[in-house]
Design an enzyme around this catalytic site. Structure first.
Site, PDB file in Angstrom:
ATOM      1  N   SER A 100       0.831  -1.195   0.000  1.00  0.00           N
ATOM      2  CA  SER A 100       0.000   0.000   0.000  1.00  0.00           C
ATOM      3  C   SER A 100       0.874   1.258   0.000  1.00  0.00           C
ATOM      4  O   SER A 100       1.674   1.453  -0.905  1.00  0.00           O
ATOM      5  CB  SER A 100      -0.955  -0.065   1.201  1.00  0.00           C
ATOM      6  OG  SER A 100      -1.919   0.935   1.148  1.00  0.00           O
ATOM      7  N   HIS A 125      -2.331  -1.163  -4.384  1.00  0.00           N
ATOM      8  CA  HIS A 125      -3.787  -1.143  -4.532  1.00  0.00           C
ATOM      9  C   HIS A 125      -4.251   0.300  -4.410  1.00  0.00           C
ATOM     10  O   HIS A 125      -3.462   1.203  -4.150  1.00  0.00           O
ATOM     11  CB  HIS A 125      -4.482  -2.059  -3.522  1.00  0.00           C
ATOM     12  CG  HIS A 125      -4.358  -1.622  -2.088  1.00  0.00           C
ATOM     13  ND1 HIS A 125      -4.951  -2.296  -1.062  1.00  0.00           N
ATOM     14  CD2 HIS A 125      -3.718  -0.582  -1.497  1.00  0.00           C
ATOM     15  CE1 HIS A 125      -4.673  -1.698   0.089  1.00  0.00           C
ATOM     16  NE2 HIS A 125      -3.929  -0.655  -0.154  1.00  0.00           N
TER      17      HIS A 125
END
Length: 197
Positions: A100, A125
């Site tokens: 992330s 993501h």
């Protein structure tokens, strides 16, 4: 300071005896660590150290070791921006996991100086909203802000990896985990560290 941070001997200039300190010696060696979830506190700590080291000596590179599950987007972007702002090159080294926002920070290292250890994992993501309960107007405003942050992070990956916008946008729709080799092929890191025997 988290439990398990090693204490190292550090001698101040002009002092005869060394004292045991936790990470000051590592900071003076320009070694920085992101070993937790990204939040305001760790982001401010890293930015402060980078700015101090930048002012102290603009010619010596910094080394940011990353093992992070990600975290808050705005603090993560502020760390990324600080890395671009300082004059010395910032080497990023992924040990364990850079997921992330951790992968966004990893990507922000000086191009050609982004490294993954052989068994490291990287995950990208899209940012998620933390605002699920509230009035409709507040939810709409939150959704608009999340879309702006997604656009910002997408542009970072496009700029730093050389991948087309459509590829990054498509890949960010879901969690995409990568090995060190896959992260190198993707353009998130430039080198894979060799194992020593």
């Amino acid at each position: 300071m988290p439990i398990g941070v090693p204490k190292v001997p550090f001698r101040l200039p002009g002092e005869e005896d060394a004292v045991w300190v936790d990470v000051n010696r590592l900071y003076r060696e320009r070694l920085l660590f992101l070993g937790q979830q990204v939040d305001d506190e760790i982001a401010n700590q890293l930015i402060g150290i980078m700015m101090y080291l930048n002012g102290e000596d603009e010619t010596q590179d910094m080394y940011l070791y990353i093992n992070s599950p990600g975290g808050a987007v705005l603090p993560g972007i502020s760390v990324y921006d600080a890395m671009q702002f300082v004059v010395p090159d910032v080497h990023t080294i992924c040990m364990g996991l850079a997921a992330s926002m951790g992968s966004s920070i990893l990507t922000g290292g000086e191009i050609t100086k982004r490294i993954a250890l052989p068994h490291a994992r990287v995950m990208i993501h899209q940012p998620a909203s933390s605002y699920y309960d509230g009035q409709a107007g507040e939810c709409i405003m939150e959704a608009e802000e999340v879309l702006k942050l997604r656009d910002c992070i997408t542009k970072v990956y496009v700029q730093r990896t050389g991948k087309p916008l459509w590829v990054i946008s498509e890949d960010m729709e879901r969690d995409v985990f990568m090995s060190a080799e896959e992260a190198k092929a993707y353009g998130i890191v430039d080198l894979i560290a060799l194992e020593t025997s």
